[in-house]
Design a protein around this motif. Structure first.
Motif, short mmCIF file in Angstrom:
data_model
loop_
_atom_site.label_atom_id
_atom_site.label_comp_id
_atom_site.label_asym_id
_atom_site.label_seq_id
_atom_site.Cartn_x
_atom_site.Cartn_y
_atom_site.Cartn_z
N ARG A 64 -8.77 8.81 -10.56
CA ARG A 64 -8.69 7.54 -9.85
C ARG A 64 -10.04 7.11 -9.28
NH1 ARG A 64 -8.65 3.13 -9.86
NH2 ARG A 64 -6.68 3.16 -10.91
N ARG A 76 -0.82 0.69 -6.77
CA ARG A 76 -1.01 2.13 -6.56
C ARG A 76 0.30 2.91 -6.62
NH1 ARG A 76 -6.07 4.05 -4.46
NH2 ARG A 76 -7.52 2.81 -5.66
N GLU A 79 1.14 3.18 -10.20
CA GLU A 79 0.17 4.08 -10.82
C GLU A 79 0.48 5.54 -10.51
OE1 GLU A 79 -4.25 3.33 -10.49
OE2 GLU A 79 -4.04 5.08 -9.18
N VAL A 136 -1.08 4.48 -17.20
CA VAL A 136 -1.33 4.72 -15.78
C VAL A 136 -2.53 3.93 -15.27
CG1 VAL A 136 -1.77 6.46 -14.01
CG2 VAL A 136 -0.28 7.01 -15.95
N PHE A 137 -3.70 4.20 -15.83
CA PHE A 137 -4.94 3.56 -15.38
C PHE A 137 -5.27 2.45 -16.37
CE2 PHE A 137 -5.23 8.02 -13.99
CZ PHE A 137 -5.23 7.81 -12.62
#
Length: 163
Positions: A64, A76, A79, A136-137
């Motif tokens: 992160r 967030r 995530e 996710v990212f």
């Protein structure tokens, strides 16, 4: 052609950063695994699960705040939820390989369990890389990224006070 080259360079940088964080995570994972296994006497897979959970926490911080620091930060909770979900799948892959090697093939010496754990980490890493970068990212849309970069460029430089 220039656009393709820039994209390839970004991917190479991303893989290198992912590998650096992941490599440190592997050291954490194997270190905690051996410490827990030999100090507490827990069975191999239980010690491995504890080590994997510690490494997952370590890796989240690295991914992160370093590897994917330029990615979208607006969700967030989403995530972190996805990170933990995909990490749990990686945990099952990693420890499934270890379980199979230890209890299926009888490879249970300290060297054999470390090699099996390392192999499980390798297989799980392929899954994690794909899932983290895809789900996710996630990359910010190009317009949003350009807006953020433009805003950063127009910020005044912080002033330093001399004591």
């Amino acid at each position: 052609m220039e656009r393709r080259s820039a994209g390839l360079q970004r991917l190479v940088r991303e893989v290198a950063k992912f590998g650096a964080v992941g490599g440190a995570g592997v050291l954490v994972n194997l270190g905690v695994f051996n410490l827990v296994r030999h100090v507490s006497g827990l069975p191999v897979v239980r010690a491995s699960i504890i080590a994997t959970v510690v490494a997952i926490a370590f890796n989240y911080v690295g991914f992160r705040y370093w590897t994917y620091r330029d990615r979208d930060k607006s969700g967030r909770t989403r995530e972190l939820t996805l990170f933990l979900l995909f990490s749990a799948v990686g945990l099952v892959i990693e420890n499934g390989v270890l379980y199979l090697a230890t209890y299926g093939f009888g490879l249970d010496s300290p060297l054999q369990t470390n090699v099996s754990k390392f192999a499980g980490i390798g297989v799980a890493t392929l899954f994690r890389f794909w899932s983290y970068r895809t789900w996710v990212f996630r990359a910010m849309p190009a317009r949003a990224a350009q807006s953020i970069l433009a805003a950063e460029a127009t910020k005044p430089a912080p002033t330093q006070r001399v004591p």
